[in-house]
Design an enzyme around this catalytic site. Sequence first.
Site, PDB file in Angstrom:
ATOM      1  N   HIS A   1       3.928 -35.583  45.711  1.00  0.00           N
ATOM      2  CA  HIS A   1       3.329 -36.576  44.809  1.00  0.00           C
ATOM      3  C   HIS A   1       4.074 -36.664  43.480  1.00  0.00           C
ATOM      4  O   HIS A   1       3.858 -37.600  42.708  1.00  0.00           O
ATOM      5  CB  HIS A   1       1.857 -36.227  44.570  1.00  0.00           C
ATOM      6  CG  HIS A   1       0.987 -37.427  44.315  1.00  0.00           C
ATOM      7  ND1 HIS A   1       1.491 -38.692  44.112  1.00  0.00           N
ATOM      8  CD2 HIS A   1      -0.373 -37.554  44.240  1.00  0.00           C
ATOM      9  CE1 HIS A   1       0.494 -39.533  43.907  1.00  0.00           C
ATOM     10  NE2 HIS A   1      -0.636 -38.868  43.981  1.00  0.00           N
TER      11      HIS A   1
ATOM     12  N   ASP B   1       4.359 -42.057  44.987  1.00  0.00           N
ATOM     13  CA  ASP B   1       3.003 -42.439  44.615  1.00  0.00           C
ATOM     14  C   ASP B   1       2.199 -42.790  45.866  1.00  0.00           C
ATOM     15  O   ASP B   1       2.765 -43.073  46.932  1.00  0.00           O
ATOM     16  CB  ASP B   1       3.021 -43.654  43.671  1.00  0.00           C
ATOM     17  CG  ASP B   1       3.666 -43.321  42.333  1.00  0.00           C
ATOM     18  OD1 ASP B   1       3.574 -42.148  41.914  1.00  0.00           O
ATOM     19  OD2 ASP B   1       4.262 -44.231  41.720  1.00  0.00           O
TER      20      ASP B   1
END
Length: 418
Positions: free
Chosen positions: A389, A393
């Site tokens: 992450h 995204d």
Amino acid sequence: MATEVTVPTLGESITEATLGEWLKQPGDAVAADEPIASLETDKVSVEVPSPVAGTMGEHKVQPGDTVNVGAVIASIEAGDAAPKQAEAPAPASTTSPQEQAAGPAPAPTPSEPTAEAPANVDAAALSPSVRRAILEHGVDPATIKGSGKDGRITKDDVVAAASAKPAAPAPTPAPAATAAPATGGERLEERVRMTRLRQTIAKRLKEAQDTAALLTTFNDVDMTAVIEARAKYKELFEKKHGVKLGFMGFFVKAACMALKDIPSVNAQIDGDEIVYHDYADISVAVSAPQGLVVPVIRDADKMSVAQVEKTIGDFGRRAKDGSLKMEEMKGGTFTISNGGVFGSLMSTPIINPPQSAVLGLHRIEDRAVVVDGQVVVRPMMYLALSYDHRLIDGREAVTFLVALKNAIEDPTRILIDL
């Protein structure tokens, strides 16, 4: 005159390995370049060939020992193997007339397995894990056809033979009056040292969890179109290309298309920089007797489905016999792991550092879904994308999975790159 056998060069930056097993025992005849031992490195098993023809001499190290590149591990004696001693004559009977009159002693019951292989099977050629599996499953190794290199029996061969063996008839219960009281059996434990490959797998997976901000996003895909295409063309495909048409070819090509649309999924973090790749080197997780290995399909985005299937098939065969090369498992920009072949319904795979994402495939099963307002039964598969992450995204992860789903549900997109 004896010739020393040394640990060969194992690859860039690899200075040591673990002796997995001896394939030849002292006194065995060996030919030049014949494998006499296997070494386990961080990634693959490597066979050590005999430098000369002769007779296997002394083992300098034992299975499980760590050895450095260039270290002497055995010797090969010049000349042929010593002939085996003739079978010794049976000793004269020392039993008394009374003992002879009582008849021969009862033969041992077959319910107690021993660690020795039958006379027509070379026990030295069986690895410790294979011998253990033979005892656990109670199968006769003489009836097993080996799928390993040079026809050697693997643990998977033993498990397959055990599953194919017909179940033994249930024993007739003894009368209750003569039944012996149940007693607690001995509880056994066994400690087995982790292989170097397993240690490396554990280290890298834990490193991924400690370093990356892992997150998994799920979607599902209707496999109807791919199944129909495969059923329609599989015979022609195999006749033309010499390889079976599977599902991985479709998924690899669909993933390459999605990676072009979402380049961050194909990128990696290097310090304070993001490295983007204009190529797709797809790592495919392959099960091997020693553990999971991840060879790389180079430039998969430039390959046809047939080329992808041939490459994966070759990787699978060589993973079983331990002949994958070190350089074949280096690099890779994105990984696909197919847990569905083992029956997995859903999972959260862990990325393969320094990559930033991994796609998990799962089993196909019929489920009720709504299509055009109607409840229908379709062959569905869950897809899982685990990603870092820090770089990818949620929007990009979902977009990647949707692009992949669209390509699989309409394989024409793969042909026209849409």
